[in-house]
Design an enzyme around this catalytic site. Structure first.
Site, PDB file in Angstrom:
ATOM      1  N   ARG A 589     -11.084   4.843  69.567  1.00 39.78           N
ATOM      2  CA  ARG A 589     -12.306   4.672  68.787  1.00 39.78           C
ATOM      3  C   ARG A 589     -12.369   3.254  68.212  1.00 39.78           C
ATOM      4  O   ARG A 589     -11.388   2.742  67.690  1.00 39.78           O
ATOM      5  CB  ARG A 589     -12.352   5.671  67.630  1.00 39.78           C
ATOM      6  CG  ARG A 589     -13.735   5.692  66.971  1.00 39.78           C
ATOM      7  CD  ARG A 589     -13.765   6.246  65.568  1.00 39.78           C
ATOM      8  NE  ARG A 589     -13.231   7.574  65.392  1.00 39.78           N
ATOM      9  CZ  ARG A 589     -13.903   8.717  65.613  1.00 39.78           C
ATOM     10  NH1 ARG A 589     -15.145   8.687  66.030  1.00 39.78           N
ATOM     11  NH2 ARG A 589     -13.309   9.865  65.421  1.00 39.78           N
ATOM     12  N   GLY A 663      -4.917  -0.173  69.006  1.00 41.11           N
ATOM     13  CA  GLY A 663      -5.065  -1.582  68.627  1.00 41.11           C
ATOM     14  C   GLY A 663      -6.005  -2.332  69.554  1.00 41.11           C
ATOM     15  O   GLY A 663      -6.187  -1.973  70.712  1.00 41.11           O
ATOM     16  N   GLY A 665      -6.239  -6.103  69.019  1.00 46.47           N
ATOM     17  CA  GLY A 665      -6.062  -7.532  68.785  1.00 46.47           C
ATOM     18  C   GLY A 665      -5.682  -8.329  70.017  1.00 46.47           C
ATOM     19  O   GLY A 665      -6.128  -9.457  70.203  1.00 46.47           O
ATOM     20  N   GLU A 666      -4.827  -7.782  70.854  1.00 45.78           N
ATOM     21  CA  GLU A 666      -4.235  -8.613  71.905  1.00 45.78           C
ATOM     22  C   GLU A 666      -4.681  -8.296  73.318  1.00 45.78           C
ATOM     23  O   GLU A 666      -4.523  -9.121  74.220  1.00 45.78           O
ATOM     24  CB  GLU A 666      -2.703  -8.531  71.801  1.00 45.78           C
ATOM     25  CG  GLU A 666      -2.202  -9.391  70.665  1.00 45.78           C
ATOM     26  CD  GLU A 666      -0.863  -8.940  70.093  1.00 45.78           C
ATOM     27  OE1 GLU A 666       0.104  -9.675  70.249  1.00 45.78           O
ATOM     28  OE2 GLU A 666      -0.795  -7.858  69.495  1.00 45.78           O
TER      29      GLU A 666
HETATM   30 MO1  MOS Z   1       0.935 -10.823  67.486  1.00 48.40          MO
HETATM   31  S1  MOS Z   1       1.497 -12.303  68.810  1.00 48.40           S
HETATM   32  O1  MOS Z   1       1.857  -9.494  68.079  1.00 48.40           O
HETATM   33  O2  MOS Z   1       1.664 -11.305  65.991  1.00 48.40           O
END
Ligand code: MOS
Length: 699
Positions: A589, A663, A665-666
């Site tokens: 989500r 997550g 972010g990456e």
């Molecule tokens: Mo991020 S590179 O896992 O702090």
């Protein structure tokens, strides 16, 4: 208290709504105070700190001659390995600065200059003479003996082997056997590392630019001989981290140590961008030797990955560049290995999807090569080899929707309309091509997070957890999670974060933050309702700490995605442009579509940046990075970026977190670099296997 029961799923009211960043106004009006900007908190005028660093890779400090520096009227003190305060514990070799005369890398802190102004501190550092005895250093992987890292260092088995890889490769109808590499990369968050601190009445108060306040407090306190209650770290605003602020690095210890020495006088440090390149981590260069064996129909029968990375003698850090390939595709015979060269260089650390980014870059270019060798469409080849269960662990995937991401991306990007042969489309002076790659990132969940819910007057609540928002929008997303968990509007929640005096939070890293902290908030809110009901008396509170999720061991949990790129390469200059980059993701989500979109767009930009521009160079005589600024180390800027398009699948993964989220972010930085390089191949017929894909490759 710490109930053993885990949080149960919550429904979305606030979650999923495009709430604007709650700290946007502070940021755009300049009122947000970053780590170097806390003078208002200090009773006394601060001392400015400047770092003096080694200019040899290996050796000993013979003497620090501070006489000229101390004659400067603005300079207060020069602390070195003889005069700096002694630490109670020096096990963390990266942070145990100024405790002995050993030099382990070029750019290591060998003295601290404290002065009344920043200019005097800098001048004092220039006047400080460092006498060093040099020793022979090992500075390139070619000179080093490769070793196999431990399971602890990799975070997984260093080597795995299943079936008979060599026999399967010998029998395979099609084999791809190539070497891929990624260069040294530097994190380069917009805000360089900075901290200020004051040590008064035995308590160290610190404002730090960090991805985790509790991580800094728990690392520094025992080294300084302080108890947990004698240190407080705050990070109300952080101008990006990209991994480099994920664990404390020497500059933070320099500030803490100087503050202890200054006893009552505040101390401030702004690390220069040049100093960041030796003191705050970077991504080591990686080499991946990949061998894929397949049947003529495209089914993979053998996977062999040998990843070679570098670590530092001063402290081990392993980029797990062979691991991510283990769970990606089916195939009975598989072998993956990590090998490491230990060098006398600055200490590598986390950078924007450590391990996953170089690993999936290499694998996804190899898959493109396999697609070409078998004559199968690259999207179809990936779908054909999509595994039923996780080939690494044998466990079922909690959710694996890679195929849907590929199909939806193909539709949205226009891939499904078919592609011409490589090097067959010339528009004006530009070769045009398209490329695809898969993305993945583990659904990291860190237990041990605590949240506290306190009833306030007027039906309002305070929700507290020491989480950091490094610019991602987690402050906003956590507010939405808290509101839904308490079943109140977001306006009725005061959220307190980014302070180690609040309940414990794990790092904003590994794309784990919002999921791990949010779970603690949901659990605390549910426990609060059980304890105090719907009409609590102001002041009533509940604190709750998360444990490992029961489903964590039963399922393999990852996010997935697919990136599609259009690339144009100038036939005369080799200039490469990316007019279109599309990413489609399955990330559970999406808690806030505005901040989530920004995360994915930013990560796609990082992926393009890694694909085409970013490369740090070392002086092989000293191991020192010679790329020392944003001119010689180019990070993608506005003019480099074309049309970015991100989508996500309608997704709720309640096995991952009670919010149904994973997550974000990456994952955008994983795979998309390969899509760009694969598109450049399709445009030009030139296969680039070593990042970055600079123009000279295409001449
Ligand atoms: Mo991020 S590179 O896992 O702090």
């Amino acid at each position: 208290m710490s109930p053993s029961k885990n949080a149960t799923p919550i429904s979305a009211a606030a979650m999923g709504s495009p709430l604007g960043r709650v700290d946007a106004r502070e940021k755009v009006t300049g009122r947000a105070t970053y780590a170097f900007e806390n003078d208002a908190q200090f009773e006394k005028k601060p001392l400015y700190l400047w770092l003096v660093t080694s200019t040899t890779a290996k050796g000993r400090v013979r003497e620090i001659d501070a006489s000229a520096a101390l004659e400067h009227p603005g300079v207060t003190a020069v602390l070195d390995h003889v005069t700096a305060p002694r630490m109670a514990d020096t096990d963390n070799s990266e942070l145990a600065i100024l405790q002995d005369d050993r030099i382990s890398y070029y750019g290591q802190i060998v003295a601290l200059v404290l002065a009344e102004t920043i200019e005097a501190a800098r001048e004092g550092a220039r006047l400080t003479v460092v006498h060093q005895d040099e020793e022979k250093a090992v500075l390139t992987a070619d000179e080093a003996e490769l070793y196999t890292p431990t399971k602890d260092a990799v975070g997984a088995e260093p080597d795995t082997e299943e079936g008979d890889v060599d026999a399967a490769l010998a029998e395979a109808e099609v084999v791809v056997d190539k070497q891929y590499s990624t260069p040294y990369e530097q994190n380069n968050p917009l805000e360089p590392h900075a901290a200020s601190a004051v040590f008064a009445d035995g308590v160290l108060e610190m404002w730090d630019s960090t991805q985790g306040v509790h991580g800094v407090a728990s690392a520094l306190a025992p080294m300084l001989g302080l108890s947990e209650t004698q240190i407080r770290v705050q990070a109300p605003y952080v101008g990006g981290g990209f991994g480099s602020k994920g664990v404390p690095h020497p500059p933070e210890m320099a500030v803490a140590l100087a503050a202890v020495w200054a006893d009552g006088r505040p101390v401030k440090l702004a690390v220069t961008r040049q100093q960041m390149y030796s003191l705050t981590g970077y991504r080591t260069a990686t080499k991946s030797h990949i061998r894929l064996g397949a049947r003529a129909d495209g089914r993979i029968t053998a996977l062999d990955v040998l990843a070679t990375v570098e670590s530092a003698a001063a402290k081990e850090f392993i980029e797990h560049a062979a691991k991510p390939a283990r769970m990606m595709y089916a195939g009975a015979n598989r072998r993956t290995r990590h090998r490491v060269a230990e060098l006398d260089v600055a200490i590598p650390s986390w950078l924007r999807a450590p391990g996953e980014m170089p690993a999936i870059f290499a694998l996804e270019v190899a898959m493109d090569e396999l697609a070409e060798a078998t004559g199968i469409d690259p999207v179809e080849l990936r779908i054909l080899n999509d595994p039923e269960i996780d080939p690494e662990t044998g466990k079922p995937f909690a959710s694996r929707r890679l195929v849907e991401c590929l199909r939806r991306g193909a539709e949205s990007f226009g891939w499904s309309q078919g592609r011409p042969e490589p090097r067959s489309t010339l528009e004006g002076d530009w070769w045009v091509g398209t490329g695809v790659a898969s993305s993945t990132y583990p659904a990291n969940f860190f237990p041990g997070n605590s949240a506290r819910v306190t009833a306030l007057e007027g039906g309002r609540y305070n929700v507290a957890i020491g989480a950091a928002d490094i610019g991602t929008g987690s402050r906003t997303a956590l507010l939405q999670i808290a509101a839904d968990a308490l079943e109140v509007p977001v306006e009725d929640v005061d959220l307190a974060i980014a302070d180690s005096s609040l309940p414990t939070a794990t790092v904003a890293g590994g794309s784990s933050g919002t999921g791990s902290w949010g779970t603690a908030i949901v659990q605390a809110a549910q426990q609060f309702r059980a304890d105090h009901g719907d009409h609590p008396v102001p002041g009533e509170l509940t604190t709750s700490t998360t444990e490992a999720y029961p489903d964590m061991d039963k399922y393999s949990m990852h996010s997935f995605g697919a990136a599609f790129a259009e690339v144009r390469v100038h036939r005369l200059t080799g200039e490469i442009r990316v007019p279109r980059l599309t990413g489609v993701y399955s990330v559970g989500r999406v808690i806030n579509p505005v901040t989530a979109r920004s995360q994915l767009l930013g990560a796609l930009i990082m992926a393009q940046s890694a694909a085409l521009y970013e490369e740090a160079y070392r002086d092989t005589r000293t191991g020192h990075f010679v790329t020392q600024d944003l001119a010689s180390y180019h990070v993608a800027a506005h003019a480099d970026i074309g049309d970015l398009h991100v989508e996500w699948l309608d997704d709720v993964d309640e096995r991952a977190t009670p919010m149904g989220s994973r997550g974000i972010g990456e994952i955008g930085n994983v795979g998309a670099s390969a899509a760009i390089v694969n598109a450049a191949y399709h445009a030009t017929g030139v296969r680039v296997r070593d990042l970055p894909a600079t123009p000279e490759n295409f001449l």
